[in-house]
Design an enzyme around this catalytic site. Sequence first.
Site, PDB file in Angstrom:
ATOM      1  N   VAL A 120       0.834  -1.205   0.000  1.00 51.17           N
ATOM      2  CA  VAL A 120       0.000   0.000   0.000  1.00 51.17           C
ATOM      3  C   VAL A 120       0.867   1.253   0.000  1.00 51.17           C
ATOM      4  O   VAL A 120       1.739   1.417   0.860  1.00 51.17           O
ATOM      5  CB  VAL A 120      -0.948  -0.012   1.218  1.00 51.17           C
ATOM      6  CG1 VAL A 120      -1.736   1.282   1.294  1.00 51.17           C
ATOM      7  CG2 VAL A 120      -1.895  -1.205   1.125  1.00 51.17           C
ATOM      8  N   LYS A 121       0.602   2.121  -0.977  1.00 55.39           N
ATOM      9  CA  LYS A 121       1.342   3.380  -1.069  1.00 55.39           C
ATOM     10  C   LYS A 121       0.625   4.457  -0.252  1.00 55.39           C
ATOM     11  O   LYS A 121      -0.588   4.640  -0.383  1.00 55.39           O
ATOM     12  CB  LYS A 121       1.448   3.831  -2.526  1.00 55.39           C
ATOM     13  CG  LYS A 121       2.371   2.946  -3.346  1.00 55.39           C
ATOM     14  CD  LYS A 121       2.345   3.312  -4.809  1.00 55.39           C
ATOM     15  CE  LYS A 121       3.164   4.533  -5.129  1.00 55.39           C
ATOM     16  NZ  LYS A 121       3.205   4.793  -6.599  1.00 55.39           N
ATOM     17  N   VAL A 122       1.399   5.145   0.559  1.00 52.11           N
ATOM     18  CA  VAL A 122       0.847   6.185   1.428  1.00 52.11           C
ATOM     19  C   VAL A 122       1.722   7.434   1.287  1.00 52.11           C
ATOM     20  O   VAL A 122       2.952   7.340   1.410  1.00 52.11           O
ATOM     21  CB  VAL A 122       0.849   5.720   2.907  1.00 52.11           C
ATOM     22  CG1 VAL A 122       0.228   6.776   3.802  1.00 52.11           C
ATOM     23  CG2 VAL A 122       0.147   4.383   3.064  1.00 52.11           C
TER      24      VAL A 122
END
Length: 198
Positions: free
Chosen positions: A84-86
């Site tokens: 997951v990119k944050v």
Amino acid sequence: MIYMLDTANLDAIKKAVDLYPIVGVTTNPTIIAKENRPLRDIILDIREIIGPDRMLHAQVVSDNADVMLEEAKALRKLDSEIIVKVPVTPQGIKAMKLISAEGIRITATAILTPQQALMAAMAGAEFLAPYVNRLDNICGDGTQVAAEMAHLIDVYQLDAKVLAASFKNVQQVHEVAKAGYSRSQSHRMYLTNCWFIR
Ligand code: G3P
């Protein structure tokens, strides 16, 4: 060093995976929007093309940490191996702590300074993505930022890797690749973009 693709275009992914030593695909909301299809369908299709062993990164869109956590859980339901990119906003850093506590892998994205990278690594991010071209565009030095990040990872023995992103030409890719070798000696410099399939 490894290469990843930065696209959600299925034809481009098929072609690049066939031709090149690609270990994963990263996406972001802009890239997803270009495909004019639901996120769910795109993620499932990309996974089918790249197989179970390559990495797949997808980004949260909320600006609130608790909602980002829910998005991360939903993405993991869609693809159990998703990374997951944050973004490295204050809420994003908080979200990284929450998401990593759930055992979900994280790429910290939209990094413009080595201190943002350090903070993200401490919050549990596995990949740290500096925006090389965007830095160069505002009279910064994207290569230097990526190199300093790799140096900090080594100095503090962090369990993180630089995933340099936002390239617009091969010279930028080359400069970052050289910086990863000469400064960190740790093979922690990874590159993502689809410059070679354009
Ligand atoms: O996906 C992250 C990054 O590669 C985006 O780059 O500057 O082309 O939007 P940019």
